[in-house]
Design a protein around this motif. Structure first.
Motif, PDB file in Angstrom:
ATOM      1  N   LEU A 160      -4.853   1.925  -5.037  1.00  0.00           N
ATOM      2  CA  LEU A 160      -4.102   2.968  -4.345  1.00  0.00           C
ATOM      3  C   LEU A 160      -2.611   2.856  -4.643  1.00  0.00           C
ATOM      4  O   LEU A 160      -1.931   3.860  -4.882  1.00  0.00           O
ATOM      5  CB  LEU A 160      -4.367   2.876  -2.837  1.00  0.00           C
ATOM      6  CG  LEU A 160      -3.933   4.078  -2.010  1.00  0.00           C
ATOM      7  CD1 LEU A 160      -4.542   5.368  -2.542  1.00  0.00           C
ATOM      8  CD2 LEU A 160      -4.324   3.880  -0.550  1.00  0.00           C
TER       9      LEU A 160
ATOM     10  N   ASP B  28      -1.289   1.561  -7.308  1.00  0.00           N
ATOM     11  CA  ASP B  28      -1.114   1.993  -8.706  1.00  0.00           C
ATOM     12  C   ASP B  28      -1.035   3.516  -8.823  1.00  0.00           C
ATOM     13  O   ASP B  28      -0.334   4.046  -9.689  1.00  0.00           O
ATOM     14  CB  ASP B  28      -2.288   1.530  -9.580  1.00  0.00           C
ATOM     15  CG  ASP B  28      -2.193   0.054  -9.916  1.00  0.00           C
ATOM     16  OD1 ASP B  28      -1.154  -0.555  -9.570  1.00  0.00           O
ATOM     17  OD2 ASP B  28      -3.150  -0.486 -10.498  1.00  0.00           O
ATOM     18  N   SER B  29      -1.786   4.213  -7.973  1.00  0.00           N
ATOM     19  CA  SER B  29      -1.815   5.674  -8.081  1.00  0.00           C
ATOM     20  C   SER B  29      -0.445   6.271  -7.758  1.00  0.00           C
ATOM     21  O   SER B  29      -0.125   7.369  -8.193  1.00  0.00           O
ATOM     22  CB  SER B  29      -2.892   6.259  -7.164  1.00  0.00           C
ATOM     23  OG  SER B  29      -2.465   6.237  -5.813  1.00  0.00           O
ATOM     24  N   LEU B  30       0.349   5.532  -7.006  1.00  0.00           N
ATOM     25  CA  LEU B  30       1.685   6.032  -6.666  1.00  0.00           C
ATOM     26  C   LEU B  30       2.673   5.864  -7.816  1.00  0.00           C
ATOM     27  O   LEU B  30       3.579   6.671  -7.994  1.00  0.00           O
ATOM     28  CB  LEU B  30       2.235   5.298  -5.436  1.00  0.00           C
ATOM     29  CG  LEU B  30       1.683   5.749  -4.091  1.00  0.00           C
ATOM     30  CD1 LEU B  30       2.216   4.865  -2.987  1.00  0.00           C
ATOM     31  CD2 LEU B  30       2.034   7.207  -3.832  1.00  0.00           C
ATOM     32  N   GLY B  31       2.498   4.790  -8.572  1.00  0.00           N
ATOM     33  CA  GLY B  31       3.432   4.511  -9.664  1.00  0.00           C
ATOM     34  C   GLY B  31       3.223   5.431 -10.846  1.00  0.00           C
ATOM     35  O   GLY B  31       2.456   6.367 -10.789  1.00  0.00           O
ATOM     36  N   GLY B  32       3.925   5.156 -11.921  1.00  0.00           N
ATOM     37  CA  GLY B  32       3.665   5.834 -13.194  1.00  0.00           C
ATOM     38  C   GLY B  32       4.159   7.250 -13.278  1.00  0.00           C
ATOM     39  O   GLY B  32       4.554   7.865 -12.340  1.00  0.00           O
TER      40      GLY B  32
END
Lengths: 380, 380
Positions: free
Chosen positions: A374, A376-380
């Motif tokens: 979850l 990770d889904s915020l980053g990038g």
């Protein structure tokens, strides 16, 4: 972990394990969660025996006890003896249950004899029976007392307060959650309709945030344990993302090495998908979710008798299901086909036999992975 | 955001909005999600009109189109004219529907006349009708094509491949998910039984991780959009913690300012709790979840006629429900009582009228808060 449940119950990981098997209770408590012993249908002496064992084997870790006292059932507050209860079961229901067994080549001569034993279950459901269990439970250093059906009786709330032990209660609808909090419950077990055993109709994904919102609206800070369909750590993380303080699981322990589940049923559960359960009134009189089998199919079919109110339906189903369990373990094919037990839709995710400690460990790993996913889904 | 769905569809936030209302579709695309226009029951000209409007109002942002082509329904592949279909509806069903209306003081003289219109819906469900809609859809720069019931027809998969546009399909069971991936679907919309409209029985909380696991086992990397009960950003975060790449929502848009939902039904939805829906075959012949009303109660009651197979049941229900909708908006009390529409259990979390853009914004905020809540639970 940082959860009000960890602080309240003095545990490391907010995963509660409801089980009728003392080995599971002790193993989960030792592994950092909390085992809660489901003490329905036990005499005071048998309950003491079980709690003695748990107390000796939980490694000094906290454990709890769960009782069932429903709000409405035939005979509540009245004095019924076993004979009176048995005589109020319609012949149609007895014949129907016996007919299913006969269709599967099972002798039905012993059913009447064992109906008396089921009446003990019925007795325990009456307030007096539960009150006795309650007193026994508080002879032990339990850290949680729970009521699995409806608002806890005042005696439970009073004893909890007196011993400074939190009282938990199971709810399947927002309206009940508010009523329970107002009645003085300390922890809400919010159970979606995908749960095994007695369950409502609203799914965990909807009910958990709906109850959390309702509690905020009345200014209550009562922690919520999410229940219903949860058999993995990523589902536990999902529930906590929606505001739950932890998870309450029952089904996932049924296939563990420690569980006393009928091995035939264990095998069926490990092979089952999430669509192999049914919510039916045929076992207790109230809707409860079970593994589908020709037994449940027969009760759900057109023309089957309408299930009786509690506790009468259990007095129809339990003697038959006990017979089925016994014979299935002896290899009787008809009984193997019929064999069933309560389990939630999460059975579709229970595919490997593990020990209870391994289940807790896997929950922790899956929980951490879900948090990372979850974030990770915020980053990038 | 970091999601395969964002990369695949070139959108900022992996929230997909299924809607029959072009205003909702354009608004959600503009707000950073993706609107998907549900184009069932439209003539080619009407579909062009709607897509022209969306294309002009989506601010250059990506949008998609959703069609329904079920796998099994009476008449598939055959040539039935409207008259033949109408004549195969049993009188019992027509009388039963008319009886519910009459019980609520509604004139039933016009029902037969409007049954022909329902037949158009039926026609569209046939492959030829959908093929025409498909061709029209691909005249526009759509970025997604979706099939809402069963494996997409080969024509859809071929056109998607030809135009380099991902094809999405809705599934309600693990077994279907694997079949869809093997058939060549690019995105799976995994819908739990709490979803509005056609739905399965397995809850979102169980089905999403179960499908994710099944895909891992066959080595598929097909992204999953979670659907069913999701009307808030914290639920979307929960689904993504369990491995979904985003969310697909339908119900939450029904109460937005842009939606063309019957205002009487909108009001009922805003007041409803999660227990005010029912999964019933009475609207289309297949199980679909709807707002409970005396209309759905009548069809669920004992003695009600068994719903007909698709598309016949729609030809019984739609003329009556159209009459109900029309009269309810004129203030007819009986019609207001009966009024209903498809909606999921998430209706219990839809308590405030908002614009579609505000809904997207609120999803983003709730999503961020849920991520923070979960990451906080690890600390401390």
């Amino acid at each position: 972990m940082n959860s009000p449940i960890c602080a309240m119950l003095d545990i490391e990981f907010p995963l509660l394990a409801f089980s009728h098997c003392r080995d599971v209770v002790a193993a989960v408590s030792k592994a950092g969660g909390m085992g809660v012993f489901g003490a329905v249908n036990l005499s005071p002496d048998r309950l003491r025996e079980e709690l003695d064992w748990i107390d000796a084997h939980a490694g000094g870790k906290p454990y709890g006890v769960d009782l069932i006292v429903p709000n409405t059932f035939q005979g509540k507050g009245e004095k019924h003896d076993t004979g009176t209860l048995i005589s109020s079961i319609p012949q149609e229901h007895k014949d129907f249950a016996a007919g299913i067994l006969a269709d599967h080549d099972i002798e039905t001569g012993d059913l009447e004899k064992s109906r008396g034993m089921s009446a003990n279950f019925a007795k325990n459901l009456r307030e007096e029976g539960a009150a006795t269990s309650l007193e026994v439970a508080f002879e032990y250093p339990i850290k949680l007392i729970a009521n699995a059906l409806g608002v806890p009786p005042q005696a439970m709330l009073d004893l909890g307060r007196h011993h400074d032990i939190p009282v938990a209660a199971l709810v399947g609808a927002k309206e009940h959650a508010v009523a329970q909090v107002n009645a003085g419950v300390d922890i809400l077990v919010v159970a979606g309709g995908e749960a095994g055993g007695h369950c409502g109709e609203v799914s965990t994904m909807v009910l958990v945030p709906e109850v959390a919102r309702a509690l905020r609206e009345i200014g209550a800070e009562t922690p919520v344990l999410a229940a219903g369909g949860i058999t993995t750590g990523e589902q536990m993380a999902a529930a906590m993302a929606m505001g739950a303080a932890g998870a309450w699981c029952g089904s996932v322990w049924l296939t563990t090495a420690e569980a006393e589940t009928n091995p035939i049923v264990k095998e069926k559960m490990l092979a089952a998908s999430s669509r192999d359960t049914v919510r039916s009134r045929s076992r207790t009189g109230k809707p409860s979710r079970q593994l589908r089998s020709p037994w449940t199919d027969a009760w759900e079919a057109k023309g089957a008798p309408e299930p009786l109110p509690m506790p009468l339906q259990s007095m129809v189903s339990e003697p038959a299901l006990r017979q089925i369990d016994k014979l299935s373990q002896g290899g009787h094919q008809g009984a193997k086909d019929l064999a069933t037990y309560w389990v939630g839709q999460g059975v579709g995710l229970m595919n490997q036999p593990m020990s209870s400690g391994q289940v807790v460990q896997q929950f922790k790993e899956e929980f951490a992975a879900a948090c990372e996913r979850l974030s990770d889904s915020l980053g990038g």
